[in-house]
Design a protein around this motif. Structure first.
Motif, mmCIF file in Angstrom:
data_model
loop_
_atom_site.group_PDB
_atom_site.id
_atom_site.type_symbol
_atom_site.label_atom_id
_atom_site.label_comp_id
_atom_site.label_asym_id
_atom_site.label_seq_id
_atom_site.Cartn_x
_atom_site.Cartn_y
_atom_site.Cartn_z
ATOM 1 N N VAL A 36 62.348 7.115 -8.710
ATOM 2 C CA VAL A 36 61.382 6.280 -8.003
ATOM 3 C C VAL A 36 61.151 5.033 -8.846
ATOM 4 C CG1 VAL A 36 59.048 6.134 -7.059
ATOM 5 C CG2 VAL A 36 60.306 8.305 -6.965
ATOM 6 N N ASN A 37 61.786 3.937 -8.446
ATOM 7 C CA ASN A 37 61.652 2.688 -9.202
ATOM 8 C C ASN A 37 60.603 1.799 -8.548
ATOM 9 O OD1 ASN A 37 62.715 -0.389 -8.827
ATOM 10 N ND2 ASN A 37 62.792 0.246 -10.956
ATOM 11 N N ASP A 38 59.689 1.303 -9.352
ATOM 12 C CA ASP A 38 58.722 0.322 -8.862
ATOM 13 C C ASP A 38 58.129 -0.412 -10.056
ATOM 14 O OD1 ASP A 38 57.186 -0.098 -5.980
ATOM 15 O OD2 ASP A 38 55.983 -0.717 -7.701
ATOM 16 N N LEU A 39 58.169 -1.732 -9.982
ATOM 17 C CA LEU A 39 57.654 -2.569 -11.072
ATOM 18 C C LEU A 39 56.141 -2.681 -11.041
ATOM 19 C CD1 LEU A 39 58.496 -4.398 -13.456
ATOM 20 C CD2 LEU A 39 58.783 -6.264 -11.811
ATOM 21 N N GLY A 40 55.538 -2.397 -9.893
ATOM 22 C CA GLY A 40 54.084 -2.462 -9.787
ATOM 23 C C GLY A 40 53.554 -3.836 -9.445
ATOM 24 N N VAL A 41 54.374 -4.647 -8.731
ATOM 25 C CA VAL A 41 53.912 -5.992 -8.379
ATOM 26 C C VAL A 41 53.281 -5.978 -6.993
ATOM 27 C CG1 VAL A 41 55.695 -7.059 -9.794
ATOM 28 C CG2 VAL A 41 56.110 -6.701 -7.352
ATOM 29 N N GLY A 42 52.576 -7.076 -6.664
ATOM 30 C CA GLY A 42 51.925 -7.208 -5.377
ATOM 31 C C GLY A 42 52.847 -7.772 -4.323
ATOM 32 N N THR A 43 52.290 -8.021 -3.141
ATOM 33 C CA THR A 43 53.053 -8.505 -2.001
ATOM 34 C C THR A 43 53.781 -9.813 -2.299
ATOM 35 O OG1 THR A 43 51.329 -7.548 -0.621
ATOM 36 C CG2 THR A 43 52.895 -9.009 0.464
ATOM 37 N N GLY A 48 51.566 -6.367 -12.077
ATOM 38 C CA GLY A 48 50.531 -5.371 -12.334
ATOM 39 C C GLY A 48 49.617 -5.070 -11.175
ATOM 40 N N ALA A 49 49.937 -5.574 -9.977
ATOM 41 C CA ALA A 49 49.032 -5.394 -8.837
ATOM 42 C C ALA A 49 48.931 -3.944 -8.403
ATOM 43 C CB ALA A 49 49.496 -6.260 -7.665
ATOM 44 N N THR A 50 50.005 -3.184 -8.553
ATOM 45 C CA THR A 50 49.985 -1.764 -8.165
ATOM 46 C C THR A 50 50.544 -0.910 -9.300
ATOM 47 O OG1 THR A 50 52.139 -2.034 -7.084
ATOM 48 C CG2 THR A 50 50.178 -2.235 -5.691
ATOM 49 N N ARG A 51 50.052 -1.153 -10.491
ATOM 50 C CA ARG A 51 50.525 -0.405 -11.656
ATOM 51 C C ARG A 51 50.319 1.095 -11.441
ATOM 52 N NH1 ARG A 51 51.744 -2.538 -16.258
ATOM 53 N NH2 ARG A 51 50.587 -4.451 -15.825
ATOM 54 N N GLY A 52 51.326 1.860 -11.804
ATOM 55 C CA GLY A 52 51.240 3.303 -11.653
ATOM 56 C C GLY A 52 51.720 3.816 -10.314
ATOM 57 N N ALA A 53 52.176 2.926 -9.425
ATOM 58 C CA ALA A 53 52.588 3.348 -8.084
ATOM 59 C C ALA A 53 53.774 4.307 -8.135
ATOM 60 C CB ALA A 53 52.931 2.127 -7.233
ATOM 61 N N ALA A 54 54.754 4.031 -8.991
ATOM 62 C CA ALA A 54 55.928 4.906 -9.083
ATOM 63 C C ALA A 54 55.522 6.309 -9.522
ATOM 64 C CB ALA A 54 56.945 4.316 -10.060
ATOM 65 N N ASN A 71 60.499 5.169 -12.727
ATOM 66 C CA ASN A 71 61.113 4.101 -13.498
ATOM 67 C C ASN A 71 60.425 2.800 -13.122
ATOM 68 O OD1 ASN A 71 63.199 1.705 -13.404
ATOM 69 N ND2 ASN A 71 63.878 3.069 -15.041
ATOM 70 N N THR A 72 60.076 1.990 -14.114
ATOM 71 C CA THR A 72 59.334 0.752 -13.859
ATOM 72 C C THR A 72 60.102 -0.492 -14.283
ATOM 73 O OG1 THR A 72 58.172 0.986 -15.979
ATOM 74 C CG2 THR A 72 57.093 1.901 -14.017
ATOM 75 N N ASP A 73 61.430 -0.393 -14.348
ATOM 76 C CA ASP A 73 62.240 -1.549 -14.727
ATOM 77 C C ASP A 73 62.302 -2.579 -13.600
ATOM 78 O OD1 ASP A 73 63.395 -1.352 -17.434
ATOM 79 O OD2 ASP A 73 64.146 0.575 -16.700
ATOM 80 N N ASP A 74 62.574 -3.823 -13.989
ATOM 81 C CA ASP A 74 62.659 -4.964 -13.082
ATOM 82 C C ASP A 74 64.067 -5.045 -12.498
ATOM 83 O OD1 ASP A 74 62.753 -7.434 -11.832
ATOM 84 O OD2 ASP A 74 61.937 -8.558 -13.528
ATOM 85 N N VAL A 75 64.195 -4.919 -11.177
ATOM 86 C CA VAL A 75 65.525 -4.916 -10.546
ATOM 87 C C VAL A 75 66.246 -6.241 -10.675
ATOM 88 C CG1 VAL A 75 64.943 -3.096 -8.898
ATOM 89 C CG2 VAL A 75 64.576 -5.501 -8.263
ATOM 90 N N THR A 76 65.546 -7.311 -11.003
ATOM 91 C CA THR A 76 66.198 -8.616 -11.131
ATOM 92 C C THR A 76 66.779 -8.847 -12.513
ATOM 93 O OG1 THR A 76 64.232 -9.855 -11.846
ATOM 94 C CG2 THR A 76 64.539 -9.544 -9.472
#
Length: 303
Positions: A36-43, A48-54, A71-76
């Motif tokens: 489950v990858n998610d950086l935790g950014v907003g729309t 950090g807008a949704t930190r901990g979402a993953a 996983n919280t790595d940046d896909v870019t």
């Protein structure tokens, strides 16, 4: 009874909310092990807008008896893309699918769009679809060269905005159109390695669509939530499964219970003069061709 993804390992990017969350939960319910990858950014990409979402999605999967890691790595980021792939291999010993879902919008009319907004949107969607998949392909090619069978999947996310355009979303439409074309090229080039590539154009309620189309996205029909992101999850599970091995290079459009395949750009009727045209001849010819071809789908939001 085991699910159709039993024994499969899948990465889902942008899986902390909306469609990505629905995909991760749906894959786990069908037996897949999920990164489950998610950086935790907003729309709009706010850090950090949704930190901990993953981690929250992983907790949900584990509570239901599934297997997942966050996983919280940046896909870019190129190096981060490899870390995402390594996370799957290190955690579960294999990788069978990458579901590229991460993205955000910066809605703006073309006359108001800034270079910074343009670059940010193209980066997260186009480069974001490149980095993780590219490292995954390296892994799968290595497996094939070592004589191990490969039955792998790339599942990309385009949009109706990319297939027909959307007023106020020039950067987003451009990026999503590029992803549709990328999918066709991946399917053609990667088949020799046992890799399929398909794309989704979901019509679902997410943080992005809720911002622009809130009233429509909350509509129900006869008690059926047409725009629930969970409606798209079964197709993702089927595409990740071994059952879809003969399907590649397709763009699936979904809305509620409706599923269709996008026809893409196709040739129209032709006129052949068998010689070079002069400029003053072309007006009537072009108008004839416009009248004979199938009408294009209208741009979203166009008058």
């Amino acid at each position: 009874m085991p699910g159709i993804c039993e024994g499969r390992v899948a990465i889902v990017t942008g899986a902390g909310n909306g469609l990505g969350r629905a995909y991760a939960l749906g894959l786990a319910a069908e037996g897949a092990k999920v990164v489950v990858n998610d950086l935790g950014v907003g729309t709009h990409g706010e850090t950090g807008a949704t930190r901990g979402a993953a981690e929250q999605v992983v907790d949900e999967i584990r509570a239901r008896g599934g297997e997942a890691v966050a996983n919280t790595d940046d896909v870019t980021d190129w190096d981060a893309g490899k870390r995402i792939v390594d996370c799957a291999i290190d955690s579960f010993g294999a990788l069978h699918a990458v579901v590229n879902n991460a993205g955000f919008v910066r809605d703006r009319m073309f006359v108001s769009c800034t270079p910074e907004e343009w670059d940010a949107v193209l980066r997260v969607h186009l480069r974001g679809h490149f980095c993780t998949s590219r490292h995954a392909v390296d892994y799968w090619r290595g497996q094939q060269k070592a004589g191990r069978p490969v039955d792998a999947r790339i599942i990309n996310t385009t949009s109706g905005a990319g297939l027909q355009g959307s007023v106020g979303q020039s950067a987003y439409s451009t990026a999503k159109g590029g992803i549709a074309t990328l999918t066709l090229v991946q399917a053609a080039e990667l088949a020799r390695y046992g890799i399929t590539a398909n794309a989704l154009a979901p019509n679902a309620r997410t943080r992005m669509t809720q911002t622009a189309f809130a009233e429509e996205m909350n509509r129900h029909e006869d008690g059926f939530d047409i725009y629930a992101p969970e409606n798209t999850a079964p197709l993702v599970a089927w595409l990740v499964s071994a059952q879809s091995a003969d399907v590649s290079g397709q763009v699936f459009e979904l809305k509620g219970g409706i599923i269709s395949l996008s026809q893409g750009w196709t040739d129209s009727p032709k006129v052949d003069k068998k010689a070079r045209w002069t400029a003053d001849e072309l007006g009537p010819v072009v108008r004839r061709l416009l009248g004979e071809r199938e009408p294009a789908k209208p741009v979203y939001g166009a008058a």
